[in-house]
Every structure is written in C-alpha cells, then in structure tokens.
Design a protein around this motif. Structure first.
Motif, PDB file in Angstrom:
ATOM      1  N   ALA A 280     -10.073 -49.830  17.510  1.00 44.21           N
ATOM      2  CA  ALA A 280     -11.403 -49.432  17.055  1.00 44.21           C
ATOM      3  C   ALA A 280     -12.474 -49.876  18.051  1.00 44.21           C
ATOM      4  N   VAL A 304     -16.515 -46.371  10.016  1.00 41.74           N
ATOM      5  CA  VAL A 304     -15.723 -46.688  11.206  1.00 41.74           C
ATOM      6  C   VAL A 304     -14.602 -45.680  11.410  1.00 41.74           C
ATOM      7  N   LEU A 305     -14.050 -45.170  10.324  1.00 39.63           N
ATOM      8  CA  LEU A 305     -12.930 -44.237  10.442  1.00 39.63           C
ATOM      9  C   LEU A 305     -13.309 -42.966  11.200  1.00 39.63           C
ATOM     10  N   ARG A 312      -8.089 -42.917  12.157  1.00 35.22           N
ATOM     11  CA  ARG A 312      -7.764 -42.574  10.774  1.00 35.22           C
ATOM     12  C   ARG A 312      -6.259 -42.343  10.611  1.00 35.22           C
ATOM     13  N   VAL A 381     -11.589 -51.048   8.284  1.00 37.60           N
ATOM     14  CA  VAL A 381     -11.014 -49.699   8.392  1.00 37.60           C
ATOM     15  C   VAL A 381      -9.960 -49.479   7.309  1.00 37.60           C
ATOM     16  N   TYR A 385     -10.375 -46.806   4.242  1.00 38.87           N
ATOM     17  CA  TYR A 385      -9.362 -45.773   3.997  1.00 38.87           C
ATOM     18  C   TYR A 385      -8.848 -45.855   2.562  1.00 38.87           C
TER      19      TYR A 385
END
Length: 779
Positions: A280, A304-305, A312, A381, A385
C-alpha cells in the motif's frame, strides 16, 4: 560458494548505493564522513557521473555501510558493472534491493534456519513476505554451498509440478539427482506463495525429504502448511518510522523534489492510515508523480483500497482463505475503530472467539501489538474490505452491538472517575476513546438513546481531559433530539447532571438548577446514591454561584446525609470537606476545624491518600485563618511529601500559597520569600491566576511587616484585581482587608471598605477574628 560474473545488474551501482545509504538512515554528508571519502565524490557516484569508482572507494563505502557476505560481494560486483550469481541455484534466486525496516527480521530468519528445518513466513498479502525471504536467502547464501534456489508456487500446481520446478531450479532433470548435485553440502530452498497450492507443496516436500532430508526450507504464504517441523514466523507490517522511510524512498523515484513542510503532517497521517503495509505504501507513493502528499491523503486516506485493483485483490485473496465462521468474525471485529482486547472481542461476539482470533492472526489479518491489553487490531485495508463485505442489515446489528458494548464499558469505568481509582479510570477510558467516539457518532444518528447512555457517564472524563465544550455540545444535542423522549429516566438524570457539570459559566449552570432538582428526585427513586451525591454537590455549587448560600448549605448537608445513610465513607469525607467552607463563611473556625478533623479520621480509616491530603490542606488554611501560624506551617510541611507522591500540581500550588501566607503573617519574611521563589518556578504558576493573586498578597504582607505601607497597598490592590471572580472569593475578601489596613490614602481605604462590605453581603460571609481585629484597630 562460486561466483559467476557477467550478467547485467538489475540496479546500477549508483542506484544501489543510494538505496543502501537511505536504508541505513544516512545523509550523503554522514556517509561521506563515515567512509572518509569526499562529499563531491559521493555525490558524483550517486548521480551516475562515475562509471567505475576506484576499488579503494568502493571498499571504504562498503565498510561504512556495514556490508557483509553476499550483500558485500553484490555491492563490489555492481561497482564493476557485473552481477553475482550463486552456483547451482543462482538463476533461481532473483536479485532483491535492500529492504527498509526489515534488518532485524532478516537476521532473525537467518538464525531460525540454523535450528529449524523449515521456516514459513506468514502474513497478509502485500506485507512483503517474498522480498524478506529473498533478502534473507541472499544474506545466508554462503552457508549453503550445495545451492540456493527460489521456486514460486503456481495456482493449481500438482506435487509433480512442484518437484519438477525444484529440480530445474537446482539445474537437474529429476529430483532423484539432487543428492549427487548437492554432494552432501547444505542447501536452501525458498518456496514462495505456498498458499496457492498447499496440498501439492506438502506432498512435494514429503518426497523431497526422502532424497535430501537435510535441505533447509524457507517458505512464504498467507497461511502455514502445518507440516512436521514447520516453524511459523508471522510477518507484521512496518513500524511508523520505517514505513515513512519506505514511502519517501518510493516517492523519490517518481518526483525530484523532497517533501515540503506543508506535506509533513499529511505524510504522518497517511503512513498511519496505510498501516505500514509495504504494498500500500508503494502504491500511494506512485501517485506522487501527479499528486502531492496532501492530495494523496485527501483522495485515498479514507478509501485505501482504491489505491489500486491489485491491493483490493490482495486483501480479497486472504479473505477467501477463511470459512464462513471466520469471515463473520472478521466482519464483527471490523466494527472496532482501533485497538481492542480479547475481552472486548469476546463481549462483542458473545462467544469464545480465541481460536478464531488465533486463526486470523496466523494469516496476518489480525495484528498483535506490544504493550497493554488492547493489543489487537486490524490493518485498515483489511478492516475496510471486511466492512465492504458486510451486508447492510448485518452492519446495523453489529454497530448496535458495538454501541451497547461501549456503553457498558463506559458505565463500568465511570464509577472509578471519583475516588482513588480516578487516574486508572481516566487512562482506561482514554485507551478506548476512539471506540467511544466511533460509537457516539453512529448512535447519534441511528440510536440516540444508546448514544445518550454512553455520553451521560462521560462528563467527569471530558472535564478531566479538557474537553468540556465537546462534551457539553454532545449532551445538549442529544437531549434536544426528540427521539430520546423515551430514554430511561436514570440515563436522563445522569445526562442532565453532566450538562450542568460541564457548563463553564455560572449563569449557564444556574439555568440547570430546576433540572438538577428533578434529577435528584430520579436518583432517589432509582436508589442511585452515586448520582444523588454528585447531583447534590453540583446543586450546592450552583446555589453558591447564585448567592443562595442557604440552598448551597442545604444540598451540602443533604450530601452528608446520603453518604452516611448508604455507608459510603469516602463520599462522607468529600461532603464534610465541602460543608466545611460554610463554617468558614460563617466565621466559625472552631466548627470548621472540628469537621475537618472528623473527616481526616474517616479518610485515614479508608486509607484514601488523596482525601487525607485535601483535608490536611484545608486544616492548614483553618490554622492560618485562626492565627495559629506555626501549626499551619507544620501541617503544610507534613502534607507536601504526600502531594509529591500523588502528583497533584494544582493542590501543591495551593498548599505552598497557604505556607507562604502563614510565614509572611508570622513575620518569617525570609521563609515567605523563599516559598514565593519556589512557587514561581513551578509548572502551572503562570497560567493559574488565583495562585498568582495569592502570591501578590504574600508580597503585601511582607511589605507591611517591613514597614513599607505604600508598597503593601500597591501589592494588595493588585491582588484584589487578580483574585476577584476566582473560585474562592474569600481570597479576594482577605486581600481587600489587607488593602484597607495598609493604604494611607483615605479615598482608596474608603473604596476598599465599600467593596469589602459589598462582597461580604453577596457572600453572606463573616470576617474571622484576625480580620475583625485589624479593621477595629484601623477604625
């Protein structure tokens, strides 16, 4: 180890030197100084202006960078424009650039390979497992003259495919030829991404061990293989400092200028949001080609994804490894905004969640942190998700459970906000304050009754942390919400009490007196003595601010009765201590002294050090007002060591003021001046107007004893202005008496006496004998 030169290097020598220098945390000047080479020489090399640096310069730089083994050989070869390859396995061990923040892990892996047949690096996708394994393999390559190979495992590979890839990496046709190839020499195999085909890898390793049982295995995967002799080494994300260094290193590759001052705060926040995940960090840094750090944070800080489809997909691949129960647990844990403890997790899950958390931690989805009980967290992250994967109806259920859990925690911890456990309670509430705020924000919109249940028990915490305005705004907003009309009456009473407690101005606090009376009735009906005591105490303060001294006395006396009736000795001490000021207002020093001595005995019975000190401070003040100056000084000196242990700077300042006044009034001027110097050197003096006013009064008494009536009058006049409208109006009254006695200006004396009489009337306060005698002599 045989070295073969000739292949073109993946990095130029200039690039390699720059990466190694930055990884060591050195500036060009620092490295040049350490290596004893010219700064211009170093700059020319890093700019690529020197195609073949002198061997002596290369050696000096290698020594300064602390390079050893294969890493040093590669450095020397790069300086000659060559690459280094390890015999046998060389073409299967890709080059790797120096890693940032992984030095200790590289050393640890090398040490583990000495004692473990197989080490598996486990972690979430993008944490840097493959790079670390390769870096460790390069570092220990000279231990394995039989060969060092790296074999990436592909999806859907069978055990025959894995064995064929291993044989090819060691430059043999069949696995059966490895014993002859190794010739009894140690060998190392790096197996990358074993989670892609775990069953095939396990079967292949079983076959491999039959032919070369001594081969060392370094594997990487999102979960361990579970084979005999496997040592699992979880790989955590980078700590904040190396994470920032990695981001900056990658940022320099896409833009020429350094991070500006305007970008530094955003850099720290961005690195924290990215959670130290190398992949990332690299994706975010790549955006630096067209965006500033501030813009990267604004665009991707809360999502952030969205940095890239690869990120992702990487997190999704780890999520796919979970069964449905584990996925549900991960979604449930994603309702925590920050750190959490196993106790909190189990309370939220309402079941034994330890095995599931252990499984998630083994996959690198749950991060373990050092220190307190709150040692677990999800990477941002991963959390983002998991939230994306949570159905809307499940989100509502989980957030409601989270809010209820936080409400229970706040209610339980708030009990300790009064008493000797106050510091511990404040610390524990601070530890979970991110969760408290997260729950409040959600519940304020979706379930304001739940939000009010949380907020109603926080006023003392908010006040202690300097957040009174924030707390008052939250409470008043919730109480004004029509959806809280059906909230239980006890929660309403605590919330009403909190609003009055947090009001900064007496005028605004006084408006809450009728609701305080109503809250007291609710507390009485509910049998909640803690609420009743706090409400009586708050009502006494409001009445005193309004000049309703009879009302203040009524509530203070009622608090004593509640404490005695319910067997709460600590609250009885507090109530008696508060009631003592009504004795002082009446000028009855004997009654005040008697009340405080009884309170001290009770405080000693319950061994409450803080209450003992507070009562002793007030006893010292009574002794001073009663002209028993040596007693006041002795009590103050005995209490001071206790205050040091408690760490109460505000109380310490007040006690020193009492001692200084007693010294000055007793004519011990040198001691008074010495205490004044001590006071003014202490933290908090400059911002405490009341303490500064008392010090000015001390100067007035000192000047008066020295016969300098002009200076005394000036100091008392200044003290009056400093002490007016402070918490203890009696200090201003005493300064007015000092001004009237010391000034030779008839108009000033008349004005002082007029103001004194007005203040006495407003406060319904009598003068103590010393003050009466001074004014009688004057008149």
């Amino acid at each position: 180890m045989e070295l073969v030169a000739g292949a073109e290097s993946a990095m130029t020598f200039a690039e390699r030197l720059k990466v190694l220098r930055r990884a060591a945390g050195l500036t060009q000047v620092e490295l040049a100084t350490r290596a004893r080479v010219g700064i211009r020489t170093l700059r020319d090399i890093e700019r690529g202006h020197v195609a073949r640096p002198q061997r002596a310069t290369v050696e000096l730089l290698a020594d300064a960078l602390g390079l050893e083994g294969v890493e040093r050989v590669e450095f020397d070869a790069a300086a000659r424009g060559q690459a280094v390859v390890v015999q046998g396995a060389d073409r299967s061990l890709p080059p790797v650039q120096p890693l940032i923040g992984r030095d200790a892990a590289i050393v640890e892996l090398g040490d583990l390979l000495v004692v473990a047949d197989m080490v598996t690096l486990v972690g979430v996708a993008g944490v840097g497992k493959s790079s670390l394994a390769l870096a460790a393999a390069h570092r220990v390559a000279d231990r394995y003259p039989g060969g060092v190979a790296c074999v990436p495992v592909t999806d859907a590979a069978g055990d025959a495919d894995v064995l064929a890839a291993i044989a090819a990496a060691y430059q043999v046709v069949r696995i059966e030829e490895l014993p002859e190839q190794f010739g009894g020499r140690p060998a190392l195999l790096v197996l990358d991404a074993v989670e892609r085909s775990p069953a095939a890898v396990v079967a292949a390793l079983r076959t491999l061990r039959r032919y070369v049982p001594g081969i060392r295995i370094l594997a990487t995967g999102r979960h361990p293989l579970g084979v005999t002799g496997e040592y699992q080494r979880p790989l955590q994300p980078l700590e904040p400092q190396p994470a920032a260094l990695l981001f900056l290193d990658r940022l320099r590759r896409v833009r020429a200028h350094e991070v500006s001052d305007d970008e530094r705060d955003a850099l720290a926040e961005l690195v924290e949001r990215l959670g130290g995940l190398p992949y990332a960090l690299e994706l975010a840094a790549a955006r630096g080609r067209v965006l500033s750090v501030v813009e990267i944070l604004a665009r991707y800080g809360s999502r952030v994804l969205d940095l890239g489809a690869g990120l992702r997909a990487a997190v999704a691949s780890s999520y796919q490894l979970l069964d449905e129960q584990e996925r549900h647990a991960l979604r449930l844990l994603s309702t925590f905004a920050g750190r959490w403890s196993m106790e909190l997790a189990e309370a939220l899950a309402e079941t034994d969640i330890v095995p599931t958390v252990d499984r998630l931690a083994s996959l690198g989805l749950v991060i373990l942190l050092p220190g307190t009980d709150l040692r677990f967290r999800l990477l941002d992250v991963v959390r983002d998700y998991a939230i994306e994967c949570t159905p809307p109806d499940e989100v509502l259920v989980l957030r409601a459970r989270h809010a209820a859990l936080i409400a229970d925690q706040v209610v339980a911890l708030s009990v300790g906000l009064t008493g000797p456990g106050q510091k511990t309670a404040i610390t524990r509430l601070s530890d979970i304050y991110s969760e408290i705020r997260y729950a409040l924000v959600w519940a304020s919109g979706e379930d304001p009754c739940a939000a009010l249940r949380i907020a109603a028990r926080l006023p003392r915490y908010w006040r202690a942390r300097g957040r009174s305005e924030e707390g008052e705004a939250v409470l008043t907003g919730l109480l004004a919400d029509p959806r809280v009309a059906d909230v239980d009456r006890l929660t309403w009473a605590w919330a009403t009490l909190g609003v009055v407690m947090l009001a900064h101005e007496p005028g605004r606090a006084s408006a809450g007196l009728p609701t305080l009376e109503a809250a007291i009735a609710v507390f009485v009906e509910a049998g909640d003595p803690a609420g009743e005591l706090q409400a009586h105490g708050m009502a006494a303060g409001v009445c005193q601010a309004l000049g309703d001294h009879a009302g203040a006395y009524h509530h203070a006396h009622a608090a004593v009765g509640v404490a005695q009736r319910t067997g709460r000795p600590r609250d009885a001490v507090v109530a008696q201590n508060n009631l003592f000021w009504h004795d002082i207002r009446a000028g009855d020093l004997a009654a005040g002294r008697s009340r405080l001595e009884a309170a001290e005995r009770l405080a000693r019975q319950i061994e409450d050090a803080r209450l003992i000190v507070i009562v002793r401070i007030n006893l010292a003040e009574v002794a001073r007002l009663d002209m028993r100056y040596p007693d006041a000084i002795l009590i103050a000196r005995q209490a001071m060591p206790l205050l040091v242990d408690l760490g109460e700077p505000g109380l310490h300042l007040r006690l020193l003021c009492t001692a200084a006044l007693a010294y000055a009034q007793d004519g011990r001027l040198a001691d008074a001046v010495a205490v004044l110097a001590d006071l003014r050197a202490r933290p908090g003096y400059e911002t405490n107007r009341a303490v500064r006013g008392l010090c000015t009064s001390v100067e007035g008494y000192v000047a008066l004893h020295r016969g300098d009536r002009v200076l005394a009058a000036l100091r008392f006049a200044a003290a009056v202005e400093q002490l007016t409208e402070q918490h203890d109006a009696r200090d201003a009254l005493e300064a007015l008496v000092g001004l009237a006695v010391s000034t030779d200006d008839a108009a000033e004396r008349s004005d002082a006496l007029t103001r004194l009489e007005r203040l006495r009337t407003v406060l319904a306060m009598n003068l103590v004998p010393r003050e009466q005698q001074a004014l009688t002599r004057l008149l």
